[in-house]
Design a protein around this motif. Structure first.
Motif, PDB file in Angstrom:
ATOM      1  N   THR A 155       0.840  -1.190   0.000  1.00  0.00           N
ATOM      2  CA  THR A 155       0.000   0.000   0.000  1.00  0.00           C
ATOM      3  C   THR A 155       0.879   1.245   0.000  1.00  0.00           C
ATOM      4  OG1 THR A 155      -1.649  -1.194   1.332  1.00  0.00           O
ATOM      5  CG2 THR A 155      -1.867   1.202   1.208  1.00  0.00           C
ATOM      6  N   ILE A 156       0.492   2.228  -0.799  1.00  0.00           N
ATOM      7  CA  ILE A 156       1.157   3.522  -0.790  1.00  0.00           C
ATOM      8  C   ILE A 156       0.115   4.558  -0.386  1.00  0.00           C
ATOM      9  CG2 ILE A 156       2.360   5.276  -2.152  1.00  0.00           C
ATOM     10  CD1 ILE A 156       3.426   3.063  -3.934  1.00  0.00           C
ATOM     11  N   TYR A 157       0.433   5.297   0.670  1.00  0.00           N
ATOM     12  CA  TYR A 157      -0.567   6.265   1.110  1.00  0.00           C
ATOM     13  C   TYR A 157       0.048   7.535   1.671  1.00  0.00           C
ATOM     14  CZ  TYR A 157       0.231   4.248   5.800  1.00  0.00           C
ATOM     15  OH  TYR A 157       0.794   3.806   6.974  1.00  0.00           O
ATOM     16  N   ASP A 158      -0.757   8.576   1.606  1.00  0.00           N
ATOM     17  CA  ASP A 158      -0.413   9.889   2.130  1.00  0.00           C
ATOM     18  C   ASP A 158      -0.557   9.844   3.646  1.00  0.00           C
ATOM     19  OD1 ASP A 158      -0.840  12.493   3.189  1.00  0.00           O
ATOM     20  OD2 ASP A 158      -1.464  13.240   1.227  1.00  0.00           O
ATOM     21  N   CYS A 159       0.497  10.225   4.359  1.00  0.00           N
ATOM     22  CA  CYS A 159       0.406  10.261   5.826  1.00  0.00           C
ATOM     23  C   CYS A 159       0.685  11.664   6.356  1.00  0.00           C
ATOM     24  CB  CYS A 159       1.320   9.220   6.459  1.00  0.00           C
ATOM     25  SG  CYS A 159       3.030   9.248   5.916  1.00  0.00           S
ATOM     26  N   MET A 160       0.362  12.683   5.540  1.00  0.00           N
ATOM     27  CA  MET A 160       0.579  14.060   5.944  1.00  0.00           C
ATOM     28  C   MET A 160      -0.299  14.463   7.123  1.00  0.00           C
ATOM     29  SD  MET A 160       0.967  15.881   2.200  1.00  0.00           S
ATOM     30  CE  MET A 160       1.311  17.509   2.851  1.00  0.00           C
TER      31      MET A 160
END
Length: 304
Positions: A155-160
């Motif tokens: 999984t690739i995800y935004d963690c901002m």
């Protein structure tokens, strides 16, 4: 505050490491006592059948409040501390999540990340990449880019929006391992397997491009003069949907449309009215990403 400081002082934050490990032990332990231990994830700690307990441990929550991934040695130190202090005999590794965190964002590099996952999914003979979406209540924020087989998920995800030093996480999760060997050695083995999958991943780009080209040509033929009045309108939609990954995809789509405009002329015209659109990824970007992932994981596993 730490995250903002890092962004202002570093142009490139990359770090690989472990997020969680799931370990099994016999049921001669008090599950409720284990659940409240520092570093144990309560919702992923439960009885398996009648003879085993799955204990899921997140070492970073102990060492840095979950801000950064922990390396293999740090993770094992927390695991062994829990085992020793509470007289728990961990027998098998059931699950492991290891990741690489990046300062770059998903939004600015989405096509590169999609290409990475699509190529990796081909190697695993999976069913393709899919994207989750947040509900309207959460402003329909873009969710995760994901591929999944029976026992492996990437999984690739935004963690901002999370209290982390990174903006993006590339996470690889392996479940149903059930390995009887030494836990540390098995984690290293799973990391090596992943890195082997990434070897020469760029060689699969033409196949991925072919899949996207065929899909877009078929969609164009079905929708032109119905949903879209012109080829340009169709391309605008396809670009917004992140479907035109590389320049070759657009070149073949343009050729199939029957329009005689040269690619460069079309690009200049399209971009003149729509700045910052039709940005492509390529082989070089994918190779650089793969090298980065392998490098950071090797460092975290003390393998070089």
């Amino acid at each position: 505050m730490e995250k903002e400081y890092l962004k202002s002082t570093s142009k490139n934050y990359n770090k690989g490491g472990l997020d969680t490990v799931g370990l099994t032990c016999k049921t001669d332990v008090d599950i409720e006592e284990i659940k409240v231990l520092n570093g144990v994830i309560e919702k992923y700690t439960y009885l398996i059948g009648v003879e085993e307990v799955l204990v899921t441990i997140k070492a970073s929550s102990v060492l840095n409040g979950g801000i950064e991934l922990t390396d293999l040695d740090e993770t094992m130190e927390i695991v062994e501390g829990i085992a020793l202090n509470f007289n728990i005999d961990f027998e098998t590794l059931s699950r492991v999540d290891f990741s690489v965190d990046l300062l770059e964002t998903v939004k600015e590099n989405k096509k590169k990340f999609i290409l990475f996952l699509e190529c990796l999914d081909l190697r695993r003979k999976g069913t393709g990449m899919f994207e989750t979406k947040k509900p309207v209540k959460q402003n329909k924020k873009t969710g995760n880019l994901k591929i999944s087989t029976n026992r492996v998920q990437t999984t690739i995800y935004d963690c901002m929006d999370k209290p982390r030093l990174a903006n993006t996480r590339i996470e690889n999760r392996i479940v149903n391992i059930r390995a009887k060997e030494i836990i540390k050695k098995r984690i290293q083995l799973e990391m090596k397997k992943y890195m082997k999958e990434l070897h020469k991943l760029e060689e699969l780009i033409p196949i991925v491009e072919g899949l996207y080209i065929n899909y877009l040509i078929n969609e164009y033929k079905k929708t032109i003069k119905k949903e879209f009045g012109t080829f340009t309108e169709f391309v605008a939609w396809a670009d917004k949907e992140q479907l035109i990954l590389t320049e070759r995809v657009l070149k073949e789509l343009l050729k199939a449309s029957g329009i005689t405009t040269r690619l460069k002329v079309f690009l200049n015209s399209f971009r003149s009215l729509r700045p910052d659109t039709l940005k492509f990824t390529n082989k070089s970007e994918l190779k650089s990403l793969v090298l980065l992932v392998k490098k950071e994981l090797k460092k975290s596993a003390r393998e070089g």
